[in-house]
Design a protein around this motif. Structure first.
Motif, PDB file in Angstrom:
ATOM      1  N   TYR A  72       8.211 -16.674   2.861  1.00  8.67           N
ATOM      2  CA  TYR A  72       8.669 -17.872   2.153  1.00  8.67           C
ATOM      3  C   TYR A  72       7.651 -19.010   2.246  1.00  8.67           C
ATOM      4  O   TYR A  72       7.646 -19.901   1.415  1.00  8.67           O
ATOM      5  N   LEU A  73       6.807 -18.980   3.258  1.00 10.09           N
ATOM      6  CA  LEU A  73       5.865 -20.078   3.473  1.00 10.09           C
ATOM      7  C   LEU A  73       4.881 -20.257   2.322  1.00 10.09           C
ATOM      8  O   LEU A  73       4.357 -21.345   2.131  1.00 10.09           O
ATOM      9  N   ASN A  74       4.619 -19.205   1.551  1.00  5.91           N
ATOM     10  CA  ASN A  74       3.654 -19.357   0.451  1.00  5.91           C
ATOM     11  C   ASN A  74       4.338 -19.581  -0.891  1.00  5.91           C
ATOM     12  O   ASN A  74       3.696 -19.532  -1.918  1.00  5.91           O
ATOM     13  N   GLN A  75       5.635 -19.874  -0.884  1.00  9.45           N
ATOM     14  CA  GLN A  75       6.383 -20.130  -2.113  1.00  9.45           C
ATOM     15  C   GLN A  75       6.494 -21.636  -2.358  1.00  9.45           C
ATOM     16  O   GLN A  75       6.921 -22.385  -1.473  1.00  9.45           O
ATOM     17  N   PRO A  76       6.110 -22.105  -3.559  1.00  8.71           N
ATOM     18  CA  PRO A  76       6.136 -23.551  -3.851  1.00  8.71           C
ATOM     19  C   PRO A  76       7.499 -24.203  -3.611  1.00  8.71           C
ATOM     20  O   PRO A  76       7.566 -25.315  -3.087  1.00  8.71           O
ATOM     21  N   GLN A 134       7.859 -24.677   0.043  1.00  3.82           N
ATOM     22  CA  GLN A 134       6.918 -25.695   0.495  1.00  3.82           C
ATOM     23  C   GLN A 134       7.443 -27.093   0.192  1.00  3.82           C
ATOM     24  O   GLN A 134       7.219 -28.022   0.963  1.00  3.82           O
ATOM     25  N   ASP A 135       8.189 -27.236  -0.924  1.00  2.00           N
ATOM     26  CA  ASP A 135       8.814 -28.528  -1.231  1.00  2.00           C
ATOM     27  C   ASP A 135       9.835 -28.914  -0.157  1.00  2.00           C
ATOM     28  O   ASP A 135       9.897 -30.076   0.256  1.00  2.00           O
ATOM     29  N   GLU A 193       8.871 -32.847   6.534  1.00  2.00           N
ATOM     30  CA  GLU A 193       7.772 -33.629   7.109  1.00  2.00           C
ATOM     31  C   GLU A 193       7.976 -35.118   6.857  1.00  2.00           C
ATOM     32  O   GLU A 193       7.739 -35.941   7.749  1.00  2.00           O
ATOM     33  N   GLY A 205      -3.259 -24.654  -0.052  1.00  2.00           N
ATOM     34  CA  GLY A 205      -2.269 -23.751   0.514  1.00  2.00           C
ATOM     35  C   GLY A 205      -2.921 -22.535   1.134  1.00  2.00           C
ATOM     36  O   GLY A 205      -4.127 -22.339   1.061  1.00  2.00           O
ATOM     37  N   LEU A 241       9.730 -27.962   2.951  1.00  2.00           N
ATOM     38  CA  LEU A 241       8.960 -28.322   4.148  1.00  2.00           C
ATOM     39  C   LEU A 241       8.367 -29.725   4.025  1.00  2.00           C
ATOM     40  O   LEU A 241       8.286 -30.458   5.017  1.00  2.00           O
ATOM     41  N   SER A 242       7.974 -30.109   2.814  1.00  2.00           N
ATOM     42  CA  SER A 242       7.461 -31.469   2.599  1.00  2.00           C
ATOM     43  C   SER A 242       8.544 -32.505   2.852  1.00  2.00           C
ATOM     44  O   SER A 242       8.286 -33.553   3.451  1.00  2.00           O
TER      45      SER A 242
END
Length: 100
Positions: free
Chosen positions: A55-59, A62-63, A69, A2, A65-66
């Protein structure tokens, strides 16, 4: 692996939902203040949200965003990042991020 971004917003600043133009076109980039970016959320009808870069560095974010994807790859039909979850789920995640 990350990456970390400095905390840009305080917990008092909240998620902003912007309106779309109504004719299918996305609002211009000038609608997005510095330090924020847009995402589209919803299962059937997509709503546009302007959220802080922090927010981009919050787990939990990130879930989301996954999931995006996995469903869309890098081809987002709205022209911006599309998150494939309900608006309620998204608001729950962002509300918890605002509290931390």
């Amino acid at each position: 692996m990350g990456f970390r971004l400095p905390r840009i917003v305080t917990s008092k600043q909240s998620l902003q939902r912007s309106s779309s133009t109504g004719n299918g076109e996305s609002p211009k980039a000038v609608d997005v203040p510095k330090g924020y970016f847009t995402v589209y959320v919803g299962e059937e009808q997509k709503k546009r949200f302007v959220i802080p870069l922090s927010y981009l560095n919050q787990p939990s974010f990130q879930d989301l965003l996954s999931q995006s994807e996995e469903e869309f790859g890098y081809n987002h039909p709205m022209g911006g990042i599309t998150i494939p979850c309900s608006e309620d789920c998204f608001l729950d995640v962002t509300e918890r991020l605002n509290e931390s």
